[in-house]
Write an enzyme that holds these catalytic residues in place. Structure first.
Site, PDB file in Angstrom:
ATOM      1  N   GLY A  12       0.805  -1.214   0.000  1.00 31.79           N
ATOM      2  CA  GLY A  12       0.000   0.000   0.000  1.00 31.79           C
ATOM      3  C   GLY A  12       0.839   1.266   0.000  1.00 31.79           C
ATOM      4  CE  LYS A  14      -0.645   5.661  -3.301  1.00 32.08           C
ATOM      5  NZ  LYS A  14      -1.464   5.113  -4.402  1.00 32.08           N
ATOM      6  CG  MET A  15       9.049   3.246  -5.535  1.00 35.12           C
ATOM      7  SD  MET A  15       9.684   1.569  -5.864  1.00 35.12           S
ATOM      8  CE  MET A  15       8.675   1.123  -7.306  1.00 35.12           C
ATOM      9  CG  LEU A  18      12.338   9.160 -13.474  1.00 39.70           C
ATOM     10  CD1 LEU A  18      12.866   8.079 -14.420  1.00 39.70           C
ATOM     11  CD2 LEU A  18      12.081  10.461 -14.225  1.00 39.70           C
ATOM     12  N   GLY A  19      13.363   7.111 -10.849  1.00 42.84           N
ATOM     13  CA  GLY A  19      14.420   7.330  -9.867  1.00 42.84           C
ATOM     14  C   GLY A  19      15.750   7.565 -10.546  1.00 42.84           C
ATOM     15  N   GLY A  21      19.783   6.254 -10.528  1.00 42.66           N
ATOM     16  CA  GLY A  21      20.694   5.214 -10.082  1.00 42.66           C
ATOM     17  C   GLY A  21      22.036   5.791  -9.673  1.00 42.66           C
ATOM     18  CG  ASP A  46      18.728   1.598  -7.095  1.00 38.28           C
ATOM     19  OD1 ASP A  46      17.995   0.880  -6.393  1.00 38.28           O
ATOM     20  OD2 ASP A  46      19.699   1.150  -7.752  1.00 38.28           O
ATOM     21  CE1 TYR A  51      25.103  -1.360  -7.382  1.00 39.84           C
ATOM     22  CE2 TYR A  51      23.935   0.690  -6.995  1.00 39.84           C
ATOM     23  CZ  TYR A  51      23.961  -0.595  -7.488  1.00 39.84           C
ATOM     24  OH  TYR A  51      22.831  -1.103  -8.093  1.00 39.84           O
ATOM     25  CE  LYS A  80      19.937  -2.376  -5.934  1.00 42.91           C
ATOM     26  NZ  LYS A  80      20.502  -1.004  -5.898  1.00 42.91           N
ATOM     27  CG  HIS A 113      22.868  -6.488  -4.780  1.00 46.28           C
ATOM     28  ND1 HIS A 113      23.689  -5.423  -4.475  1.00 46.28           N
ATOM     29  CD2 HIS A 113      22.695  -6.419  -6.114  1.00 46.28           C
ATOM     30  CE1 HIS A 113      23.987  -4.749  -5.568  1.00 46.28           C
ATOM     31  NE2 HIS A 113      23.407  -5.345  -6.579  1.00 46.28           N
TER      32      HIS A 113
END
Length: 320
Positions: A12, A14-15, A18-19, A21, A46, A51, A80, A113
């Site tokens: 439920g 919200k995301m 568009l993000g 990286g 993200d 990384y 991640k 990941h």
């Protein structure tokens, strides 16, 4: 500015669809890139411990909040759990390290990941023996149960997975107390994953597309016979010319129009601003068919290097 279009997750929550990286965004550059992105409306960020830049990302986020460019509650920040930390006893410490680096009290989304556990060797995220990564025998279901506790403790709002296949997701569903809100997987015209797309939509999970621009900077393309830069593809360029858009905008729109989220990466301020402007046009059916016809199973991140393809939980087919 980027649209405030959201996807509703199974929980439920919200995301933002568009993000931006942060893979392959080095320290010293990623900080400014994040500020530019937020100024142009990006709210979904993200990240990943693997990384190697979460401390720099944390500096960028701190600057964003300090300058009042956004409020923390308006940002959707993702990280991640790396494969080395699949043992249930390692899950919370790994998250706490990420929170420390990012200078945050909680994450909006924490992803496993991949389903493939590897040996936890301090200071080495890819421990090897004879040129092959050393695996662990930890079951990703046990890892997931430890991640569920992070939600219960309020340290993360949602949990999900990355680089899983449908069979692995089915097995996770059979044991999960908290079902995945998100699956993150590579998708672009060279890798359309039609069967997986059908599965994800049937399950109602939100799909976040990584490498939506085909990730031309990926160091793994050298192992692949496939084309590596969809932005240079004649078909993509022709569709871009038709709409008066950039090839990157076409590739982002290709995923968004399927009802998926996407996290394109750029360090160039002009490109970041450009990538935000993808909600004021639509591709037609002919465009979508031409782009989908480019599918050749090419992965920017194949995951089968250093012997990972031999892992019992390796998620991908050799031929796609």
């Amino acid at each position: 500015m980027a649209s405030t279009t959201f996807l509703t997750l199974p929980s439920g929550r919200k995301m933002p669809q568009l993000g931006i990286g942060t893979w392959l965004s080095p320290a010293g550059i990623v900080q400014d890139a994040l500020e530019v992105a937020v100024k142009h409306g990006f709210r979904h960020i993200d990240c990943a411990y693997f990384y190697g830049n979460e401390e720099a990302v944390g500096e960028g986020l701190h600057n964003v909040l300090k300058k009042g460019l956004a409020k923390r509650e308006d940002l959707f920040i993702v990280s991640k759990l790396w494969n080395s930390f699949h043992d249930p006893k390692d899950v919370k410490p790994a998250l706490m390290e990420t929170l420390k680096l990012l200078k945050l009290d909680y994450l909006d989304l924490y992803l496993m990941h991949s389903p493939m556990g590897i040996k936890n060797v301090k200071g080495d995220l890819l421990p090897q023996k004879d040129g092959q990564v050393i695996f662990s025998d930890v079951d990703y279901v046990d890892t997931w149960k430890a991640m569920e506790k992070l939600v219960e403790e309020g340290l993360v709002k949602s949990i999900g997975v990355a680089n899983f296949n449908p069979q692995q997701l089915d097995r996770l569903y059979a044991h999960a107390k908290i079902c995945p809100d998100v699956v993150q997987a590579e998708r672009h015209p060279y890798l359309t994953q039609c069967e997986f797309l059908e599965y994800v939509k049937k399950k109602g999970i939100a799909w976040v597309c990584i490498s939506p621009l085909s990730s031309p900077e990926s160091p793994f393309w050298k192992e692949s016979p496939h084309p590596k830069n969809a932005m240079e593809d004649p078909v993509v360029k022709a569709v871009a010319k038709k709409h008066g858009r950039s090839p990157a905008q076409i590739l982002i729109r290709f995923n968004l129009q399927c009802g998926l989220a996407a996290v394109p990466k750029s360090q160039n301020p002009k490109h970041i601003e450009e990538n935000a402007k993808v909600f004021d046009f639509c591709l037609d059916e002919e465009d979508l068919k031409k782009l989908a016809a480019l599918n050749c199973g090419a992965r920017a991140v194949p995951w089968d290097l250093l012997g990972m393809g031999k892992h019992k939980y390796y998620p991908f087919c050799k031929k796609e």
